[in-house]
Design a protein around this motif. Structure first.
Motif, PDB file in Angstrom:
ATOM      1  N   TYR A  69       0.813  -1.147   0.107  1.00  0.00           N
ATOM      2  CA  TYR A  69       0.037  -0.128   0.068  1.00  0.00           C
ATOM      3  C   TYR A  69       0.789   1.172   0.096  1.00  0.00           C
ATOM      4  CZ  TYR A  69      -3.749  -3.134   1.063  1.00  0.00           C
ATOM      5  OH  TYR A  69      -4.407  -4.240   0.923  1.00  0.00           O
ATOM      6  N   GLU A  70       0.837   2.043  -0.933  1.00  0.00           N
ATOM      7  CA  GLU A  70       1.512   3.248  -1.302  1.00  0.00           C
ATOM      8  C   GLU A  70       0.581   4.115  -0.648  1.00  0.00           C
ATOM      9  OE1 GLU A  70       3.028   6.319  -4.587  1.00  0.00           O
ATOM     10  OE2 GLU A  70       2.456   4.369  -5.122  1.00  0.00           O
ATOM     11  N   ILE A  71       1.187   4.935   0.531  1.00  0.00           N
ATOM     12  CA  ILE A  71       0.308   6.060   1.257  1.00  0.00           C
ATOM     13  C   ILE A  71       0.766   7.321   0.413  1.00  0.00           C
ATOM     14  CG2 ILE A  71       0.287   7.428   3.273  1.00  0.00           C
ATOM     15  CD1 ILE A  71       1.343   4.880   4.865  1.00  0.00           C
ATOM     16  N   SER A  72      -0.179   8.002   0.159  1.00  0.00           N
ATOM     17  CA  SER A  72      -0.120   9.304  -0.554  1.00  0.00           C
ATOM     18  C   SER A  72       0.795  10.388   0.213  1.00  0.00           C
ATOM     19  CB  SER A  72      -1.388  10.292  -0.809  1.00  0.00           C
ATOM     20  OG  SER A  72      -2.135   9.060  -1.797  1.00  0.00           O
ATOM     21  N   GLY A  73       1.814  10.832  -0.603  1.00  0.00           N
ATOM     22  CA  GLY A  73       2.805  11.863   0.116  1.00  0.00           C
ATOM     23  C   GLY A  73       3.382  11.322   1.295  1.00  0.00           C
ATOM     24  N   TYR A  74       3.860  10.008   1.478  1.00  0.00           N
ATOM     25  CA  TYR A  74       4.385   9.352   2.353  1.00  0.00           C
ATOM     26  C   TYR A  74       5.561   8.334   1.631  1.00  0.00           C
ATOM     27  CZ  TYR A  74       5.833   8.243   7.247  1.00  0.00           C
ATOM     28  OH  TYR A  74       6.486   8.081   8.340  1.00  0.00           O
ATOM     29  N   PRO A  75       6.884   8.464   2.032  1.00  0.00           N
ATOM     30  CA  PRO A  75       7.934   7.644   1.224  1.00  0.00           C
ATOM     31  C   PRO A  75       7.932   6.135   1.545  1.00  0.00           C
ATOM     32  CG  PRO A  75       9.009   8.745   2.775  1.00  0.00           C
ATOM     33  CD  PRO A  75       7.345   9.185   2.857  1.00  0.00           C
ATOM     34  N   LEU A  76       7.303   5.913   2.536  1.00  0.00           N
ATOM     35  CA  LEU A  76       7.307   4.296   2.939  1.00  0.00           C
ATOM     36  C   LEU A  76       6.204   3.574   2.760  1.00  0.00           C
ATOM     37  CD1 LEU A  76       9.269   5.085   6.051  1.00  0.00           C
ATOM     38  CD2 LEU A  76      10.347   4.194   4.151  1.00  0.00           C
ATOM     39  N   PRO A  77       6.100   2.000   2.425  1.00  0.00           N
ATOM     40  CA  PRO A  77       4.933   1.371   2.139  1.00  0.00           C
ATOM     41  C   PRO A  77       4.540   0.663   3.212  1.00  0.00           C
ATOM     42  CG  PRO A  77       6.888   0.139   1.216  1.00  0.00           C
ATOM     43  CD  PRO A  77       7.453   1.455   1.651  1.00  0.00           C
ATOM     44  N   VAL A  78       3.341   0.193   2.997  1.00  0.00           N
ATOM     45  CA  VAL A  78       2.788  -0.704   3.856  1.00  0.00           C
ATOM     46  C   VAL A  78       2.634  -2.066   3.502  1.00  0.00           C
ATOM     47  CG1 VAL A  78       0.550  -1.311   5.589  1.00  0.00           C
ATOM     48  CG2 VAL A  78       1.577   0.866   5.131  1.00  0.00           C
ATOM     49  N   VAL A  79       3.103  -3.317   3.917  1.00  0.00           N
ATOM     50  CA  VAL A  79       2.858  -4.387   3.395  1.00  0.00           C
ATOM     51  C   VAL A  79       2.058  -5.487   4.188  1.00  0.00           C
ATOM     52  CG1 VAL A  79       4.145  -6.592   2.613  1.00  0.00           C
ATOM     53  CG2 VAL A  79       5.317  -4.392   2.175  1.00  0.00           C
ATOM     54  N   VAL A  80       0.991  -6.033   3.420  1.00  0.00           N
ATOM     55  CA  VAL A  80      -0.063  -7.006   4.133  1.00  0.00           C
ATOM     56  C   VAL A  80       0.219  -8.345   3.420  1.00  0.00           C
ATOM     57  CG1 VAL A  80      -2.415  -7.342   4.797  1.00  0.00           C
ATOM     58  CG2 VAL A  80      -1.360  -5.034   4.964  1.00  0.00           C
ATOM     59  N   GLU A  81       0.306  -9.249   4.284  1.00  0.00           N
ATOM     60  CA  GLU A  81       0.246 -10.660   3.928  1.00  0.00           C
ATOM     61  C   GLU A  81      -1.014 -11.301   4.168  1.00  0.00           C
ATOM     62  OE1 GLU A  81       3.678 -12.756   5.678  1.00  0.00           O
ATOM     63  OE2 GLU A  81       4.933 -11.369   4.944  1.00  0.00           O
ATOM     64  N   PHE A  82      -1.652 -11.875   2.991  1.00  0.00           N
ATOM     65  CA  PHE A  82      -3.039 -12.581   3.595  1.00  0.00           C
ATOM     66  C   PHE A  82      -2.946 -13.848   3.596  1.00  0.00           C
ATOM     67  CE2 PHE A  82      -3.810  -8.558   1.490  1.00  0.00           C
ATOM     68  CZ  PHE A  82      -4.641  -8.057   1.968  1.00  0.00           C
ATOM     69  N   CYS A  83      -2.892 -14.565   4.704  1.00  0.00           N
ATOM     70  CA  CYS A  83      -2.584 -15.942   4.940  1.00  0.00           C
ATOM     71  C   CYS A  83      -3.905 -16.588   4.976  1.00  0.00           C
ATOM     72  CB  CYS A  83      -2.019 -15.935   6.588  1.00  0.00           C
ATOM     73  SG  CYS A  83      -0.365 -14.889   6.629  1.00  0.00           S
ATOM     74  N   THR A  84      -3.598 -17.942   4.871  1.00  0.00           N
ATOM     75  CA  THR A  84      -4.948 -18.886   4.637  1.00  0.00           C
ATOM     76  C   THR A  84      -5.437 -19.121   5.862  1.00  0.00           C
ATOM     77  OG1 THR A  84      -3.314 -20.818   4.960  1.00  0.00           O
ATOM     78  CG2 THR A  84      -3.855 -20.087   2.718  1.00  0.00           C
ATOM     79  N   THR A  85      -4.604 -19.120   7.193  1.00  0.00           N
ATOM     80  CA  THR A  85      -5.536 -19.318   8.445  1.00  0.00           C
ATOM     81  C   THR A  85      -4.905 -18.625   9.362  1.00  0.00           C
ATOM     82  OG1 THR A  85      -3.783 -20.884   9.038  1.00  0.00           O
ATOM     83  CG2 THR A  85      -5.881 -21.804   7.874  1.00  0.00           C
ATOM     84  N   GLU A  86      -5.479 -18.337  10.527  1.00  0.00           N
ATOM     85  CA  GLU A  86      -4.923 -17.378  11.564  1.00  0.00           C
ATOM     86  C   GLU A  86      -3.833 -18.215  12.087  1.00  0.00           C
ATOM     87  OE1 GLU A  86      -6.790 -15.531  14.638  1.00  0.00           O
ATOM     88  OE2 GLU A  86      -8.929 -15.797  13.491  1.00  0.00           O
ATOM     89  N   ALA A  87      -3.335 -19.413  12.067  1.00  0.00           N
ATOM     90  CA  ALA A  87      -2.306 -20.157  12.512  1.00  0.00           C
ATOM     91  C   ALA A  87      -1.009 -19.579  11.563  1.00  0.00           C
ATOM     92  CB  ALA A  87      -2.242 -21.844  12.638  1.00  0.00           C
ATOM     93  N   ALA A  88      -1.517 -19.873  10.517  1.00  0.00           N
ATOM     94  CA  ALA A  88      -0.400 -19.135   9.454  1.00  0.00           C
ATOM     95  C   ALA A  88      -0.011 -17.960   9.668  1.00  0.00           C
ATOM     96  CB  ALA A  88      -0.793 -19.711   7.870  1.00  0.00           C
ATOM     97  N   ALA A  89      -0.952 -17.029   9.971  1.00  0.00           N
ATOM     98  CA  ALA A  89      -0.797 -15.702  10.388  1.00  0.00           C
ATOM     99  C   ALA A  89       0.257 -15.441  11.569  1.00  0.00           C
ATOM    100  CB  ALA A  89      -2.091 -15.009  10.191  1.00  0.00           C
ATOM    101  N   THR A  90      -0.017 -16.365  12.595  1.00  0.00           N
ATOM    102  CA  THR A  90       0.655 -16.243  13.721  1.00  0.00           C
ATOM    103  C   THR A  90       2.129 -16.695  13.649  1.00  0.00           C
ATOM    104  OG1 THR A  90      -1.360 -16.638  15.068  1.00  0.00           O
ATOM    105  CG2 THR A  90       0.872 -17.165  16.224  1.00  0.00           C
ATOM    106  N   GLU A  91       2.320 -17.687  12.578  1.00  0.00           N
ATOM    107  CA  GLU A  91       3.563 -18.259  12.086  1.00  0.00           C
ATOM    108  C   GLU A  91       4.504 -16.999  11.523  1.00  0.00           C
ATOM    109  OE1 GLU A  91       3.975 -21.832  10.231  1.00  0.00           O
ATOM    110  OE2 GLU A  91       2.539 -22.777  11.582  1.00  0.00           O
TER     111      GLU A  91
END
Length: 142
Positions: A69-91
């Motif tokens: 996610y490119e924030i308007s007027g901000y030089p650094l991005p946000v990265v989001v991983e969409f995991c298959t399960t909550e357990a995978a997200a915790t890992e």
């Protein structure tokens, strides 16, 4: 002895080939509808972003897609991983916690957010991003 060497070489080629494919040859996953919904959530809450897909080397059994996610007027991005399960997200969160260049991270259900290369001087914006990310409700389609 030759048989053992041949088996070792075959295994090395198989695992190396899979890694090369996932890391470099596999097409970039398209932007998921959940990533677009998260972008709209950010926009509604005062952080104007533009989502874009990111190449990742994870297995699809662990991570469905990764969005930046490119924030308007901000030089650094946000990265989001969409995991298959909550357990995978915790890992994934545990792996991110061990990374020295990811000082800001958060988990929200199956989603794991990281702010790569964001330092201590970015705390006000990082806090705002984390708060908005934490209020997002992912609607699971089953």
């Amino acid at each position: 002895m030759r048989f053992t060497v041949l088996i070792a070489i075959a295994l090395l080629l198989a695992f190396g080939g899979e890694w090369i494919y996932r890391s470099f040859l596999r097409p970039i996953d398209p932007l998921a509808s959940d990533a677009t919904a998260l972008a709209e959530h950010f926009n509604r809450n005062g952080i104007q972003v533009r989502p874009y897909p990111i190449r990742h080397g994870f297995r699809h059994s662990e991570v469905l897609s990764v969005a930046g996610y490119e924030i308007s007027g901000y030089p650094l991005p946000v990265v989001v991983e969409f995991c298959t399960t909550e357990a995978a997200a915790t890992e994934k969160l545990q792996m991110i916690k061990a990374s020295p260049n990811l000082a800001h991270y958060a988990k929200n259900g199956r989603l794991v957010m990281s702010l790569p290369m964001w330092g201590d001087d970015t705390d006000p914006m990082a806090t705002k991003v984390k708060n908005v990310f934490g209020t997002f409700v992912l609607v699971d389609k089953k």
